[in-house]
Design a protein around this motif. Sequence first.
Motif, PDB file in Angstrom:
ATOM      1  N   TYR A 343      96.414 125.302  30.266  1.00 17.08           N
ATOM      2  CA  TYR A 343      95.365 126.327  30.186  1.00 17.08           C
ATOM      3  C   TYR A 343      95.284 126.885  28.766  1.00 17.08           C
ATOM      4  O   TYR A 343      94.207 127.039  28.193  1.00 17.08           O
ATOM      5  CB  TYR A 343      95.664 127.455  31.180  1.00 17.08           C
ATOM      6  CG  TYR A 343      94.751 128.651  31.036  1.00 17.08           C
ATOM      7  CD1 TYR A 343      93.461 128.631  31.557  1.00 17.08           C
ATOM      8  CD2 TYR A 343      95.179 129.789  30.358  1.00 17.08           C
ATOM      9  CE1 TYR A 343      92.621 129.728  31.416  1.00 17.08           C
ATOM     10  CE2 TYR A 343      94.344 130.890  30.210  1.00 17.08           C
ATOM     11  CZ  TYR A 343      93.065 130.853  30.745  1.00 17.08           C
ATOM     12  OH  TYR A 343      92.232 131.937  30.589  1.00 17.08           O
ATOM     13  N   ASP A 347      92.775 122.855  28.261  1.00 17.50           N
ATOM     14  CA  ASP A 347      92.462 121.813  29.239  1.00 17.50           C
ATOM     15  C   ASP A 347      91.457 122.355  30.257  1.00 17.50           C
ATOM     16  O   ASP A 347      91.593 123.480  30.747  1.00 17.50           O
ATOM     17  CB  ASP A 347      93.749 121.362  29.951  1.00 17.50           C
ATOM     18  CG  ASP A 347      93.577 120.035  30.670  1.00 17.50           C
ATOM     19  OD1 ASP A 347      92.424 119.598  30.847  1.00 17.50           O
ATOM     20  OD2 ASP A 347      94.596 119.429  31.037  1.00 17.50           O
ATOM     21  N   THR A 348      90.456 121.542  30.570  1.00 19.50           N
ATOM     22  CA  THR A 348      89.436 121.960  31.547  1.00 19.50           C
ATOM     23  C   THR A 348      89.606 121.263  32.897  1.00 19.50           C
ATOM     24  O   THR A 348      88.814 121.476  33.811  1.00 19.50           O
ATOM     25  CB  THR A 348      88.030 121.670  31.002  1.00 19.50           C
ATOM     26  OG1 THR A 348      87.957 120.297  30.617  1.00 19.50           O
ATOM     27  CG2 THR A 348      87.724 122.552  29.809  1.00 19.50           C
ATOM     28  N   PHE A 349      90.620 120.391  33.013  1.00 18.40           N
ATOM     29  CA  PHE A 349      90.983 119.752  34.286  1.00 18.40           C
ATOM     30  C   PHE A 349      89.806 119.010  34.926  1.00 18.40           C
ATOM     31  O   PHE A 349      89.655 118.971  36.150  1.00 18.40           O
ATOM     32  CB  PHE A 349      91.524 120.797  35.271  1.00 18.40           C
ATOM     33  CG  PHE A 349      92.665 121.627  34.729  1.00 18.40           C
ATOM     34  CD1 PHE A 349      93.965 121.182  34.835  1.00 18.40           C
ATOM     35  CD2 PHE A 349      92.426 122.830  34.084  1.00 18.40           C
ATOM     36  CE1 PHE A 349      95.017 121.939  34.326  1.00 18.40           C
ATOM     37  CE2 PHE A 349      93.461 123.591  33.571  1.00 18.40           C
ATOM     38  CZ  PHE A 349      94.762 123.141  33.689  1.00 18.40           C
ATOM     39  N   GLU A 350      88.969 118.392  34.096  1.00 14.25           N
ATOM     40  CA  GLU A 350      87.756 117.742  34.585  1.00 14.25           C
ATOM     41  C   GLU A 350      88.039 116.519  35.454  1.00 14.25           C
ATOM     42  O   GLU A 350      87.197 116.097  36.243  1.00 14.25           O
ATOM     43  CB  GLU A 350      86.869 117.327  33.403  1.00 14.25           C
ATOM     44  CG  GLU A 350      86.336 118.487  32.572  1.00 14.25           C
ATOM     45  CD  GLU A 350      85.373 119.372  33.341  1.00 14.25           C
ATOM     46  OE1 GLU A 350      84.831 118.915  34.367  1.00 14.25           O
ATOM     47  OE2 GLU A 350      85.174 120.533  32.918  1.00 14.25           O
ATOM     48  N   LYS A 356      90.801 121.800  39.484  1.00 16.16           N
ATOM     49  CA  LYS A 356      90.115 122.617  38.464  1.00 16.16           C
ATOM     50  C   LYS A 356      89.664 123.951  39.071  1.00 16.16           C
ATOM     51  O   LYS A 356      89.839 125.009  38.455  1.00 16.16           O
ATOM     52  CB  LYS A 356      88.907 121.840  37.923  1.00 16.16           C
ATOM     53  CG  LYS A 356      87.934 122.639  37.050  1.00 16.16           C
ATOM     54  CD  LYS A 356      86.735 121.766  36.699  1.00 16.16           C
ATOM     55  CE  LYS A 356      85.602 122.574  36.089  1.00 16.16           C
ATOM     56  NZ  LYS A 356      85.895 123.003  34.724  1.00 16.16           N
ATOM     57  N   LYS A 357      89.112 123.903  40.289  1.00 15.47           N
ATOM     58  CA  LYS A 357      88.640 125.110  40.957  1.00 15.47           C
ATOM     59  C   LYS A 357      89.811 126.049  41.277  1.00 15.47           C
ATOM     60  O   LYS A 357      89.705 127.273  41.107  1.00 15.47           O
ATOM     61  CB  LYS A 357      87.905 124.729  42.254  1.00 15.47           C
ATOM     62  CG  LYS A 357      87.125 125.869  42.879  1.00 15.47           C
ATOM     63  CD  LYS A 357      85.981 126.306  41.983  1.00 15.47           C
ATOM     64  CE  LYS A 357      85.167 127.410  42.643  1.00 15.47           C
ATOM     65  NZ  LYS A 357      84.120 127.933  41.744  1.00 15.47           N
ATOM     66  N   GLU A 360      90.899 127.683  37.972  1.00 18.81           N
ATOM     67  CA  GLU A 360      89.918 128.685  37.538  1.00 18.81           C
ATOM     68  C   GLU A 360      90.012 129.949  38.383  1.00 18.81           C
ATOM     69  O   GLU A 360      89.965 131.065  37.854  1.00 18.81           O
ATOM     70  CB  GLU A 360      88.506 128.106  37.622  1.00 18.81           C
ATOM     71  CG  GLU A 360      88.197 127.097  36.524  1.00 18.81           C
ATOM     72  CD  GLU A 360      86.816 126.488  36.682  1.00 18.81           C
ATOM     73  OE1 GLU A 360      86.214 126.646  37.775  1.00 18.81           O
ATOM     74  OE2 GLU A 360      86.343 125.841  35.725  1.00 18.81           O
TER      75      GLU A 360
END
Length: 486
Positions: A343, A347-350, A356-357, A360
């Motif tokens: 984080y 990293d956006t964990f795409e 990812k959700k 977030e």
Amino acid sequence: MKEFIICFTENKWCSLDISNDDFIEDYNISIRNRYYTFQVSDLIREIKSKNFKTIPEIINIESFDKQFSQKGKDLLDFKKWHILKILRKEEIIDSHYRVTDLKDFLLKIKEFIIKLKEDSEVELKRFNEIELKINEIIYKTSFEGIKIDRDILDKKCIDLHRIIYEIKNEFQFSHNIFQPENFETQAHYLKKNSYKILVSIEKTVSLLRKSDVICEKFNKLNRLTKDLKTLMLLKSRLGGIDFVNPYFVGFGSITSRIIIKEPSLQNLRKENRNIIVPNDGKELFYIDYSQFEASILAHYSTDNELLKLINTNDVYSDIVAKIYNKEVNEDSRKEAKILFYRYLYGDTFENNLKFKKQVENYFNRFKELVKFKEDLKNESIENGYVSAQNGNIRKLDFNNENIWILSHFIQSKASYIFKKAIIETYQNVKKARLLIPLHDGALYEINIEDSEKIKLQIINVFVKTFKNECNLLTNPLAKEQEFYSN
């Protein structure tokens, strides 16, 4: 104190007096002067050969450049720092320049040093208040040396050769991956699996090691290969003497971490660290900050929710419970710590939308933290650099995403606090000698006599330094940890 630029060539030291440009072709080192050089290890060996009891003030030009230039390197640029390459980059010499006149060469270096100093007053202030003091400490360690157990060293080298060979075979026969030790191979794997590159290929692989089996194997191979290179370098340089005089770079990374090169003792895995042993009458003491970056982030974001978590509990245990829904233990905390760093590094964990959700949702509960991260990004883009207030500015590269903005802010703050703790310990705990600075911890050699008293003194210095810099933390922690693996 006189200042000289010096270099070793054709079996002699040559010098340039910075104040008047006097050039001496066969120069005698004096402990009363200040020396700028890109040959620190050679200079320290020269001082030892003359049986000096102390060392002069040494400024590593590589470290000096990294501090003042304020630029990160390209992710795939694995070439070593070199003085001619840097002079070309700063347009002090052109691509056709060759060192044929030594005085002219040293004058070019003088021009480079003056140019860097004039570019940033805040970095010059930090250099005088922090980096010069750090140089004194680390070069004293290099001068005095670190003791090594040769018998353990020999056995480790044999074992590592065998293990690395087995891992490469597994990559080839089980995963159809050839030359897995090459970063280009690892980069290809990351790209193929839609992973975002965070800081570097090596760092990304490390951060993904708990969630991707192949990255776990890449990371293990990277660490073992580094260990073997370090141990082999130790063998080649021992020369029958059970000490090593490592090469320190005081401002070794863009976030000002102290780096040890040739050999890279900092990067040894715990199971290979037992080659390092104390001198007679001494013992080793390893102190480590707890929740270091997370605590710094809580303080500077002034996020009440995160501060409450840091001050009363443990953020990594909370991540284990809220995201991973696992039992909290040493392994699951490590997994949570890696997630926190991912984080931090942007990293956006795409590649995993469900996860990812979850991530977030977890971090969005820290309202002030989310705002701090966005404000820092916007301010940095407007200024064209990330400011860490105590120097260590990093200029933005507008050709890239600059996802490292938050990471640089926190990591540079961490380096600053850590260096201040090292300086305070050096000045106030006389029976402790720094051996190896790590990321957020330090290995000291202390007297066996009064060892518990000395340990407590070091811990108090580290805690007090952290508290002074981050006063929103009610109980910042620094404590003794195992330096070797069990």
